[in-house]
Design a protein around this motif. Structure first.
Motif, short mmCIF file in Angstrom:
data_model
loop_
_atom_site.label_atom_id
_atom_site.label_comp_id
_atom_site.label_asym_id
_atom_site.label_seq_id
_atom_site.Cartn_x
_atom_site.Cartn_y
_atom_site.Cartn_z
N SER A 139 7.58 1.49 18.26
CA SER A 139 6.32 1.95 17.66
C SER A 139 5.38 2.65 18.64
O SER A 139 4.17 2.73 18.40
CB SER A 139 5.57 0.77 17.00
N TYR A 141 4.64 5.75 19.00
CA TYR A 141 4.85 7.05 18.37
C TYR A 141 4.16 8.19 19.14
O TYR A 141 4.76 9.25 19.33
CB TYR A 141 4.32 7.01 16.93
N LYS A 166 7.35 4.35 9.49
CA LYS A 166 6.10 3.75 9.98
C LYS A 166 5.15 3.42 8.83
O LYS A 166 4.45 2.39 8.85
CB LYS A 166 5.41 4.71 10.96
N LYS A 167 5.12 4.29 7.81
CA LYS A 167 4.23 4.04 6.66
C LYS A 167 4.60 2.72 5.97
O LYS A 167 3.72 1.95 5.57
CB LYS A 167 4.33 5.20 5.67
N ILE A 169 6.33 0.19 7.38
CA ILE A 169 6.11 -0.92 8.32
C ILE A 169 4.64 -1.30 8.38
O ILE A 169 4.27 -2.48 8.35
CB ILE A 169 6.64 -0.54 9.72
N ASP A 170 3.76 -0.28 8.47
CA ASP A 170 2.31 -0.54 8.52
C ASP A 170 1.85 -1.27 7.26
O ASP A 170 1.02 -2.18 7.32
CB ASP A 170 1.54 0.77 8.69
N ALA A 171 2.38 -0.85 6.11
CA ALA A 171 1.99 -1.48 4.84
C ALA A 171 2.44 -2.94 4.80
O ALA A 171 1.67 -3.83 4.40
CB ALA A 171 2.59 -0.70 3.66
N GLN A 173 2.97 -4.89 7.33
CA GLN A 173 2.15 -5.65 8.27
C GLN A 173 0.76 -5.93 7.72
O GLN A 173 0.11 -6.90 8.12
CB GLN A 173 2.06 -4.89 9.60
N ASN A 174 0.32 -5.09 6.76
CA ASN A 174 -0.95 -5.32 6.07
C ASN A 174 -0.75 -6.09 4.76
O ASN A 174 -1.65 -6.16 3.92
CB ASN A 174 -1.64 -3.98 5.76
N ASP A 266 6.69 -10.87 8.61
CA ASP A 266 7.41 -10.38 9.80
C ASP A 266 8.91 -10.25 9.50
O ASP A 266 9.56 -9.31 9.95
CB ASP A 266 7.21 -11.35 10.97
N VAL A 269 9.48 -7.08 7.62
CA VAL A 269 9.44 -5.91 8.52
C VAL A 269 10.78 -5.74 9.22
O VAL A 269 11.34 -4.64 9.29
CB VAL A 269 8.30 -6.06 9.56
N LYS A 273 13.57 -2.67 8.87
CA LYS A 273 14.12 -1.92 10.01
C LYS A 273 15.64 -1.93 9.98
O LYS A 273 16.29 -0.91 10.26
CB LYS A 273 13.61 -2.52 11.32
#
Length: 397
Positions: A139, A141, A166-167, A169-171, A173-174, A266, A269, A273
Motif C-alpha cells: 500500500s 502507492y 485499493k478502493k 481495501i479502503d472500503a 477497512q472502513n 481484517d 481484507v 487480496k
C-alpha cells in the motif's frame, strides 16, 4: 570453499536472461486479464443498451400502441439519445482497451531477448519493477507511482490494477462492503469458476452488522434474500451465523463472540487480496520476497553458519542469516571449488594445487605468483613460503 562466480560474456548473459523470462508469467498475464475484463465490460454495456433500444422500437411499432406525432418524435429522440450515449461509452471503452493493448505490447517488447542490447540496464529495470510490485502490495502507492514515473516504466507496472483494488481495501477497512460486492458482481463468472467464498463471507459480515445494531427484522429479511441461496453449499457456516440472532452482539459465548470482533474485517481484507491475486494470475507473495527466498536458499549451506565462513559469502552477514533461517539448504550434487586468490573456478583446465600446509589454490594463481617471485609461493592465509616444486596437484572426482 566459496561460491562459483556467474558466467560472463554475451552468450552466458543471454542464456541467463532466457531462463529468467520463465518467471515473468505474472508480468504478461496481469495486463492481458485487465484487457479481457474491459472487453467483457464493454460487451455487457452494448448488450444492455442495444436490447433497451430494440425493445423501445418494438414498443413504438406495436399494433396496440396508438401514438401521436409528438409522442412518436419524443420517443425516437429518447432512443437516439440512448444510442449517442452508447457511442460515447464505446469510444471511452475503446480508448481504455487501446491503452491496455499498448501495455501488453510494451511488455512483450521488453521481454524480447533478441532486442535487449544492455543486459545490465534491463536487469536494473527489472529490479525496479520488483520494487514497485512490493510497494503496491504493501500500500505504498505514492512511492510506487513516483518510482515508476522517474524510471519511465508506467507500462511495465500494474499501478492501475492495484489502485482499483485499493478502493475495495479502503472500503473494507472502513467497514463498508458495497465496493467489494460490486467487485464480486463484475467478476462473478470468474469467481464462480474458482469456487470462491468471498461474496458469501461479505454477505455474512453484512448480516452480522445488522445483528450488532439490533436490526433483527432487517437481518432476517437480508438472510432470506442474500444468504439462503448459499445454504446448499455452506449450511454449517450459515447456521452458525444465523444463531447470532439469539445470542446478540454482546454475547460472551466464544463460538459467536468471535464473529463480532473487528479482526473479521481484517480477515476480509486478506481474503480479498487473495482473490484479487488469483483473479489476475499474480503470486500471493510479493515478487521481492520470492526472489530473495530463492536466492538465499540457493546460497544456503551448512558452511554458511560456521565461524570460519568467508566474508564474501552473503550469508556470513547476520541479517542475511536471519532471513535465510526458515529456508531449506541448497541441494548441491557436486562441490565447486573457487580459488581464494583469483576467485575463478578450479576445474580440469585450471586444477587445484595443494600447499604443504594443506591450503588449496588454483594452478593459474600459483604459477603467476611463482613467476613473479623466482619460484617461491607465499600462502596468502598463513604467510608461509614454499617452493613451487613442493606443490601437489589435487584431482576433482
Amino acid at each position: 570453499m566459496e561460491m562459483e562466480s556467474l558466467p560472463n560474456g554475451p552468450g552466458a548473459a543471454a542464456s541467463k536472461l532466457t531462463e529468467s523470462l520463465k518467471l515473468e508469467h505474472q508480468f504478461l498475464r496481469v495486463p492481458f486479464e485487465h484487457l479481457k475484463k474491459s472487453m467483457r465490460a464493454n460487451h455487457r454495456i452494448v448488450d444492455k443498451e442495444m436490447n433497451a433500444v430494440i425493445s423501445g422500437v418494438a414498443d413504438a411499432v406495436a399494433p396496440d400502441r396508438d401514438m401521436s406525432k409528438e409522442e412518436a418524435v419524443h420517443h425516437l429522440t429518447c432512443l437516439v439519445s440512448k444510442l449517442q450515449g452508447l457511442k460515447r461509452k464505446l469510444e471511452e471503452g475503446t480508448r481504455t482497451e487501446h491503452l491496455q493493448a499498448q501495455k501488453c505490447r510494451a511488455r512483450l517488447d521488453h521481454l524480447d531477448v533478441a532486442e535487449i542490447e544492455n543486459h545490465s540496464e534491463w536487469n536494473s529495470m527489472r529490479l525496479k519493477r520488483i520494487l514497485v510490485d512490493y510497494m503496491l502490495r504493501l500500500s505504498y502507492y505514492d512511492t510506487a507511482m513516483k518510482l515508476a514515473e522517474t524510471s519511465n516504466m508506467q507500462d511495465l507496472v500494474d499501478i492501475e490494477v492495484f489502485l482499483d483494488a485499493k478502493k475495495v481495501i479502503d472500503a473494507l477497512q472502513n467497514k463498508e462492503v458495497a465496493p467489494a460486492l460490486a467487485w464480486c458482481a463484475e467478476n462473478k463468472s470468474r469467481l464462480r469458476k474458482s469456487k470462491s467464498k468471498f461474496e458469501f463471507q461479505l454477505r455474512l459480515q453484512e448480516f452480522i452488522e445488522l445483528v450488532r445494531a439490533d436490526n433483527n427484522l432487517r437481518a432476517i429479511t437480508y438472510a432470506r434474500k442474500y444468504l439462503a441461496p448459499w445454504g446448499a453449499t455452506h449450511m454449517k457456516e450459515l447456521q452458525r451465523v444465523i444463531a447470532t440472532l439469539a445470542f446478540k452482539g454482546n454475547t460472551e459465548c466464544a463460538t459467536y463472540k468471535v464473529l463480532f470482533e473487528p479482526k473479521q474485517w481484517d480477515y476480509l481484507v486478506e481474503q480479498f487480496k487473495h482473490e484479487f491475486c488469483r483473479l489476475y494470475g499474480m503470486t500471493l507473495e510479493p515478487l521481492l520476497n520470492i526472489y530473495l527466498q530463492a536466492g538465499l536458499s540457493a546460497l544456503k549451506t551448512p558452511l554458511c553458519y560456521e565461524d570460519d565462513c568467508t566474508k564474501e559469502d552473503p550469508l556470513s552477514q547476520e541479517s542475511f542469516r536471519k532471513l535465510a533461517l526458515p529456508l531449506p539448504f541448497s541441494k548441491q550434487h557436486h562441490s565447486k571449488l573457487v580459488c581464494y586468490i583469483t576467485k575463478e573456478l578450479m576445474d580440469f583446465d585450471n586444477p587445484p594445487l595443494v600447499l604443504p600446509n594443506g591450503y588449496v589454490y588454483s594452478t593459474k594463481a600459483l604459477e603467476e605468483m611463482a613467476k613473479k617471485n623466482d619460484g617461491k609461493i607465499t600462502c596468502p592465509r598463513t604467510g608461509l613460503v614454499f617452493n613451487y616444486t613442493e606443490l601437489v596437484k589435487a584431482y576433482i572426482s
